[in-house]
Design a protein around this motif. Structure first.
Motif, mmCIF file in Angstrom:
data_model
loop_
_atom_site.group_PDB
_atom_site.id
_atom_site.type_symbol
_atom_site.label_atom_id
_atom_site.label_comp_id
_atom_site.label_asym_id
_atom_site.label_seq_id
_atom_site.Cartn_x
_atom_site.Cartn_y
_atom_site.Cartn_z
ATOM 1 N N ASN A 44 -5.797 -0.601 1.741
ATOM 2 C CA ASN A 44 -5.414 0.255 0.621
ATOM 3 C C ASN A 44 -4.454 -0.355 -0.391
ATOM 4 O O ASN A 44 -4.115 0.311 -1.372
ATOM 5 C CB ASN A 44 -4.812 1.555 1.157
ATOM 6 N N ALA A 45 -4.011 -1.582 -0.199
ATOM 7 C CA ALA A 45 -3.104 -2.165 -1.190
ATOM 8 C C ALA A 45 -3.762 -2.206 -2.572
ATOM 9 O O ALA A 45 -3.200 -1.725 -3.561
ATOM 10 C CB ALA A 45 -2.671 -3.561 -0.750
ATOM 11 N N ARG A 49 1.177 3.852 -3.070
ATOM 12 C CA ARG A 49 0.793 5.234 -2.763
ATOM 13 C C ARG A 49 1.862 6.203 -3.248
ATOM 14 O O ARG A 49 1.561 7.210 -3.913
ATOM 15 C CB ARG A 49 0.591 5.380 -1.259
ATOM 16 N N ALA A 57 0.833 -1.206 0.000
ATOM 17 C CA ALA A 57 0.000 0.000 0.000
ATOM 18 C C ALA A 57 0.865 1.253 0.000
ATOM 19 O O ALA A 57 0.596 2.215 -0.737
ATOM 20 C CB ALA A 57 -0.935 -0.003 1.203
ATOM 21 N N ASP A 65 -4.032 0.714 7.099
ATOM 22 C CA ASP A 65 -3.701 1.237 5.773
ATOM 23 C C ASP A 65 -3.351 0.104 4.812
ATOM 24 O O ASP A 65 -3.852 0.047 3.686
ATOM 25 C CB ASP A 65 -2.536 2.219 5.871
ATOM 26 N N SER A 66 -2.507 -0.822 5.250
ATOM 27 C CA SER A 66 -2.069 -1.896 4.363
ATOM 28 C C SER A 66 -3.216 -2.806 3.942
ATOM 29 O O SER A 66 -3.428 -3.030 2.738
ATOM 30 C CB SER A 66 -0.956 -2.710 5.021
#
Length: 206
Positions: free
Chosen positions: A95-96, A8, A4, A91-92
């Protein structure tokens, strides 16, 4: 740095290269619009509810328009920074796929684009995403069976619908993009021409 985070940072770099007014694969959104969407999604949960609750969709659009008016360097900085500290542990997992897809939304609007060679671990991560609810949701309206197959031979039936079958073959990254409604992909499709065309024309929004 996890997938992620890598995607990003790569997304922000590509956005900076093409500029705020460049097109994306997200309908009529420009790069500026996409950046605003990502920021609101991560930093404005009050507005982001409009992603899943239709009565709040108008408010989400208004907040995103307001965000998009901010200076482009500020938007890039916010996307690069990511979610608030309290949300960074998720987040990981969250959002990956999101960052990969939107990075490709920008990349694949550039003439001459080519698929990237992702690390095997990243492809494995994307395979787990596409074989979760994503694949079933994307092809839910298909009148024929849809099977997703990797070059290594792994198979996943995303939709079971009778005897006729369309088989989509490619790396998980390309399969995931197709499942999320993107047409700028590199996949092999087998089945009758009519059935293949039907699957490609489906509303594959997740």
């Amino acid at each position: 740095m996890n997938m992620a985070q890598r995607e990003r940072h790569a997304l922000v770099g590509t956005m900076a290269d093409v500029g705020p007014d460049a097109p994306t694969l997200c309908g009529d959104w420009t790069v500026r619009d996409l950046a605003a969407h990502l920021i609101v999604r991560e930093r404005r949960p009050d507005a982001a509810l409009g992603l899943v609750l239709k009565p709040l969709a108008a408010r989400l659009e208004r907040v995103q328009r307001e965000m998009a008016r901010r200076p482009f360097p500020e938007l890039l900085a916010k996307v690069r920074t990511g979610p608030p500290i309290l949300l960074r542990p998720v987040d990981s997992p969250m959002n990956a796929g999101e960052m990969f897809i939107h990075h490709e939304d920008v990349r694949r609007c550039t003439p001459g684009w080519r698929p990237r060679d992702l690390p095997p671990a990243d492809e494995e991560r994307l395979w787990k995403i596409v074989t979760s609810f994503v694949g079933r949701r994307a092809y839910r309206a298909s009148p024929v069976t849809v099977e997703l197959v990797t070059p290594e031979g792994r198979r996943y039936v995303a939709r079971q619908a009778g005897e006729r079958t369309v088989v989509l073959t490619g790396p998980p990254s390309e399969l995931l993009l197709h499942a999320f409604g993107r047409d700028e992909v590199r996949l092999d499709a087998s089945g009758t021409p009519e059935d293949v065309e039907t699957v490609h024309a489906l509303d594959r929004s997740v």
